[in-house]
Design an enzyme around this catalytic site. Structure first.
Site, PDB file in Angstrom:
ATOM      1  N   ASP A  86     -36.972  24.161 -43.245  1.00 42.28           N
ATOM      2  CA  ASP A  86     -36.325  23.796 -41.983  1.00 42.28           C
ATOM      3  C   ASP A  86     -35.343  24.837 -41.468  1.00 42.28           C
ATOM      4  O   ASP A  86     -35.175  24.995 -40.263  1.00 42.28           O
ATOM      5  CB  ASP A  86     -35.597  22.452 -42.121  1.00 42.28           C
ATOM      6  N   ASP A  89     -32.526  27.226 -46.054  1.00 45.04           N
ATOM      7  CA  ASP A  89     -32.711  26.740 -47.422  1.00 45.04           C
ATOM      8  C   ASP A  89     -34.196  26.618 -47.739  1.00 45.04           C
ATOM      9  O   ASP A  89     -35.051  27.036 -46.954  1.00 45.04           O
ATOM     10  CB  ASP A  89     -31.995  25.395 -47.614  1.00 45.04           C
ATOM     11  N   TYR A 238     -30.105  15.266 -43.103  1.00 44.75           N
ATOM     12  CA  TYR A 238     -30.725  14.767 -41.877  1.00 44.75           C
ATOM     13  C   TYR A 238     -30.596  13.250 -41.822  1.00 44.75           C
ATOM     14  O   TYR A 238     -31.586  12.527 -41.835  1.00 44.75           O
ATOM     15  CB  TYR A 238     -32.179  15.233 -41.788  1.00 44.75           C
ATOM     16  N   GLU A 486     -26.414  29.816 -39.311  1.00 45.67           N
ATOM     17  CA  GLU A 486     -27.699  29.313 -39.811  1.00 45.67           C
ATOM     18  C   GLU A 486     -28.620  29.001 -38.634  1.00 45.67           C
ATOM     19  O   GLU A 486     -28.175  28.533 -37.581  1.00 45.67           O
ATOM     20  CB  GLU A 486     -27.512  28.058 -40.666  1.00 45.67           C
TER      21      GLU A 486
END
Length: 524
Positions: A86, A89, A238, A486
């Protein structure tokens, strides 16, 4: 997404008076220029190849990546090789992955010709199919969906290239006893939208996707439950704040668009009120909160052949959709219902990864602008009547900010333009390429040897839209500043359609009139 860490960072920012001057006189912006939207489009699609998990194909263009996650699902006796990481990571989270594919597919549904004219249709289709191939594998039974591979907590203890992973690759499934309506419905939406994309070029595959989409929708609707209560490892990364009713309406509308079956439209009509579709006035659109997106889709459905009840409800959907558009344009009656702006004019929703809300906004505005243009309509906001070209002009101002016309003079699309963030919070990009050095990097070794380095990343994560600046337009280019540095797949995905549209305008291949890059301050 990373857990919160304390970091004492030196702010990479301009003096406040310069920021103020630049925001008041955008022609002085450090990188105001004509933008190469075709280049931005190409780079945005290249990014998805850097996020691939599994066995990489022979035509892989991001050559610093290699095969990874080749035993995913093996413990549970299922093949879960493939899909996307995603963000920075190495976990495969099902909800944001599915939303990414839905948005990529929507970009192609709306702007297929423009993407093709830019020579990027094959790459767009490849990016979508990499995701849908994985969803087919993950949907092993009509009422079973494997919704996550890996564990966020253990993953974040390690800084390793995906090719070196030693962290847990446990797979988590949803079934009748462990429901997860958000992921089931979002995956149904992704597969339905992709079915439209592949309808002409690969009809057999399109039909297969529709079968899976309908089964997943039925599963998610019949066995309702929040997915992060079944997969506790998703909480904190999430968490489903909005619940699953928006995903059910969203999936129903995509299935209606894909099948033209009135039962899916009736679902969205009959549940419009109780599920919040016509009662929630929203000013954000994201992997979690789908209301604005589904309201836009509903508002663009043709009224011909609809019953009075359907027409009335679709009109109510449209009212809420236009509330969102007006909120982005800063034209709602109550200022608290408008989207905030930074001094430099960027839409600002919240501190963490704000650019995701900007990219989804510019996509919805681009789509709705096209709709108004093709139907010869105007948008009535409280303070103004707005035409499609003015909406598109605002879109261009936001894209200009993303691509470098901002107080920092930085492109927040990595790899685009002369200046962009060089220390993106991304494991693979921040370490020596596995293809160049197959020397194993251990769990903490990556933190010790690579994470804290002040040097730029050895690999450029081209096409990644990072979290971006704060509410003062300030940005710290530091690997540890994951709130800003990120990138996520669902940040970049909505830009694909917008870049294609803007490129077509510049090249005169669109029927809409093009505007020069506008002043950001004119919209503040």
């Amino acid at each position: 997404m990373e857990e919160k860490r304390q970091c004492k960072c030196k702010h990479f920012s301009l003096p406040n008076y310069i920021v103020l001057i630049l925001s008041l006189f955008p022609t002085l912006s450090l990188s105001q220029s004509t933008f190469n939207y075709k280049d931005a489009l190409s780079k945005s699609l290249l990014y998805f190849e850097a996020q691939r998990s599994g066995r990489l194909p022979y035509n892989q263009r991001v050559t610093w990546r290699h095969h990874s996650g080749l035993t995913d699902g093996l413990e549970q006796g299922v093949d879960l090789v493939g899909g996307y990481y995603d963000a920075g990571d190495n976990v495969k989270f099902g909800l944001p992955m599915a939303f990414t594919i839905t948005m990529l597919s929507w970009s192609v549904v709306e702007f297929r010709q423009q993407i093709a004219a830019a020579g990027e249709l094959r790459h767009a289709l490849d990016a979508i199919k990499w995701g849908t191939d994985y969803f087919i594998k993950a949907h092993t039974h009509s009422h079973v969906l494997w919704a996550q591979v890996g564990d966020g907590d253990t993953d974040h203890l390690c800084w390793q290239r995906p090719e070196d992973m030693t962290t847990s690759r446990r797979a988590h499934k949803l079934d009748e006893e462990n429901p997860g309506t958000e992921v089931a419905a979002e995956t149904a939406a992704a597969m339905a939208a992709a079915a439209i994309v592949f309808r002409t070029t690969n009809p057999h595959y399109s039909h297969l996707l529709l079968e899976h989409a309908q089964q997943l929708f039925e599963f998610g609707d019949k066995y309702r439950g929040k997915y992060d209560e079944s997969i506790e490892g998703a909480k904190g990364y999430y968490t489903s704040v909005s619940g699953y009713m928006d995903e059910l309406l969203w999936a129903a509308l995509w299935l209606y668009k894909a099948t033209d079956n009135p039962k899916f439209l009736n679902y969205a009509i009959h549940n419009a009120n109780s599920f919040g579709g016509i009662t929630w006035a929203i000013k954000e659109f994201s992997w979690d909160v789908k209301y604005a997106g589904l309201q836009i889709i509903a508002s663009m459905l043709p009224m011909e052949g609809k019953t009075n009840e359907q027409k009335k409800t679709l009109q109510e959907y449209r009212s809420k959709a236009e509330h969102y558009i007006c909120a982005c344009l800063n034209k709602n009656k109550n200022n608290s219902t408008n989207v905030q702006r930074t001094p430099g004019g960027l839409l600002y929703t919240r501190q963490w990864n704000n650019m995701q809300y900007v990219s989804t906004a510019v996509f919805l505005l681009t789509v709705y602008s096209d709709h108004l243009h093709s139907t010869n309509q105007m948008l009535d906001c409280y303070t103004d009547t707005v035409g499609p070209n003015k909406i598109l002009s605002f879109v261009k101002s936001q894209v200009a900010y993303i691509l470098g016309s901002n107080p920092m003079g930085l492109s927040y699309l990595v790899g685009y333009g002369p200046a962009y963030p060089e220390r993106v919070h991304h494991r693979g990009a921040s370490m020596e390429s596995y293809r160049d050095s197959k020397v194993f990097v251990g769990c903490t070794q990556g933190y010790d040897n690579w994470y804290g380095r002040k040097d730029p990343n050895p690999n450029v994560l081209v096409g990644a839209l990072i979290g971006g600046p704060d509410h003062k337009d300030e940005f710290v280019d530091r690997r540890g500043n994951f709130v800003q540095t990120e990138a996520c797949t669902y940040n970049t995905a909505p830009l694909v359609g917008t870049f294609a549209k803007l490129h077509s305008l510049e090249n005169g291949t669109s029927s809409s009139s093009a505007y020069a890059t506008p002043s950001l301050v004119s919209f503040i």
